[in-house]
Design an enzyme around this catalytic site. Structure first.
Site, PDB file in Angstrom:
ATOM      1  N   PRO A  23       0.845  -1.463   0.009  1.00 37.84           N
ATOM      2  CG  PRO A  23      -0.086  -1.100   2.229  1.00 37.84           C
ATOM      3  CD  PRO A  23       1.047  -1.791   1.316  1.00 37.84           C
ATOM      4  NE  ARG A  69       8.962   1.584   7.248  1.00 30.36           N
ATOM      5  CZ  ARG A  69       7.880   1.701   6.491  1.00 30.36           C
ATOM      6  NH1 ARG A  69       7.287   2.671   6.306  1.00 30.36           N
ATOM      7  NH2 ARG A  69       7.635   0.717   5.556  1.00 30.36           N
TER       8      ARG A  69
END
Length: 269
Positions: free
Chosen positions: A2, A258
């Site tokens: 996504p 991340r």
DNA sequence: TAGAAATGTTTAG
DNA sequence: TAAACCTTTCTAT
């Protein structure tokens, strides 16, 4: 899968398959059961996306879905499969020709019933989305050009820019030959203009292809047939492999929680 | 079969 | 900055 392109595509597909007709709404897993019961049998007006958010309006009641990291929709025609696993929400409708359409939602971070006012609150805290025609890139640049935060971090901030995630972050910075560590205030207006224009191209291509493809080579091969899967990115998840342009080993480091991937030679400054 | 990793966000400290 | 949330998929044992 996504990032913004996924949600844009889902909204379009669900709009075509279900809007304007009654939808049978259930929650086999139970976590959305009360709300599903309330919506069951009502007409779906429309489905739209903004950034990574999906909104499905049943009159004044809006289903807000955010897939988070693991959420997925699966869908098909005819009879839906026997519910398996943690099936948060299922829609069933007659489809265009009455043959039947269904879609299943699992693993989403958010699947909730909200009002139009609450939809507005969500939209208000999002930056421009490169997939929306009316988005104004100057709004993003106003924040970027005032910030000492690294551009690699700013691109992930949904209040600055909506819809970009970890894959597009890495790939857009590589394509623009920009160091992820450059402070936002040191990004020139022309550099931002080029980055935005490229994001519009890449994200539209992502909507069309149904996945993120950013390399020229993958682009060429797509015209002849399916691109090789490991040919789709320049740097994303290619730690230790040679850069496709200069051969330097692709590096990785955590930025804003991340994994960031970049080529230290091509993206030196 | 177990463990790690994954395209994300929110809340707590 | 770290942990929690939540589920699937791929890899290692």
């Amino acid at each position: 899968m996504p990032e913004g392109h996924t949600l844009f595509r889902l909204a379009r597909e669900q709009q075509a398959a279900f809007a304007g007709r009654e939808v049978h709404v259930t929650s086999p897993q139970g976590r959305f059961a009360g709300q599903a019961e309330m919506l069951d049998g009502r007409v779906l007006d429309d489905v739209t996306s903004y950034g990574k958010h999906l909104f499905a309006a049943f009159g004044p009641d809006v289903v807000h879905v955010h897939l988070g990291l693991y959420g997925t929709f699966t869908s098909g025609t005819g009879l839906p499969p026997e519910p398996r696993g943690a099936l948060r929400m299922r829609w069933e409708g007659p489809g265009e020709d009455g043959e039947g359409v269904w879609t299943d939602l699992r693993g989403a971070t958010a699947c909730e019933l909200i009002t139009d006012g609450e939809v507005q609150l969500i939209l208000d805290r999002l930056g421009p989305d490169p997939l929306r025609k009316r988005s104004d890139p100057a709004k993003a640049f106003a924040r970027i050009s005032r910030s000492r935060v690294a551009i690699g971090a700013l691109l992930m901030d949904q209040a600055v820019l909506a819809g970009v995630g970890n894959v597009y972050r890495a790939e857009i910075l590589f394509r623009q030959r920009l160091s992820p560590f450059r402070p936002g205030k040191d990004v020139a207006a022309e550099e931002w203009a080029a980055m935005w224009a490229d994001l519009v191209v890449l994200m539209r291509a992502g909507v069309k292809a149904g996945r993120i493809v950013t390399t020229e080579r993958a682009d060429r091969e797509r015209r002849r047939g399916p691109a090789l899967r490991d040919d789709a990115h320049y740097v994303y998840r290619r730690t230790g492999l040679p850069c496709r342009i200069c051969g330097t080993e692709v590096r990785t480091e955590v930025m804003v929680g991340r994994n960031l991937f970049w080529c230290p030679t091509c993206q030196a400054v």
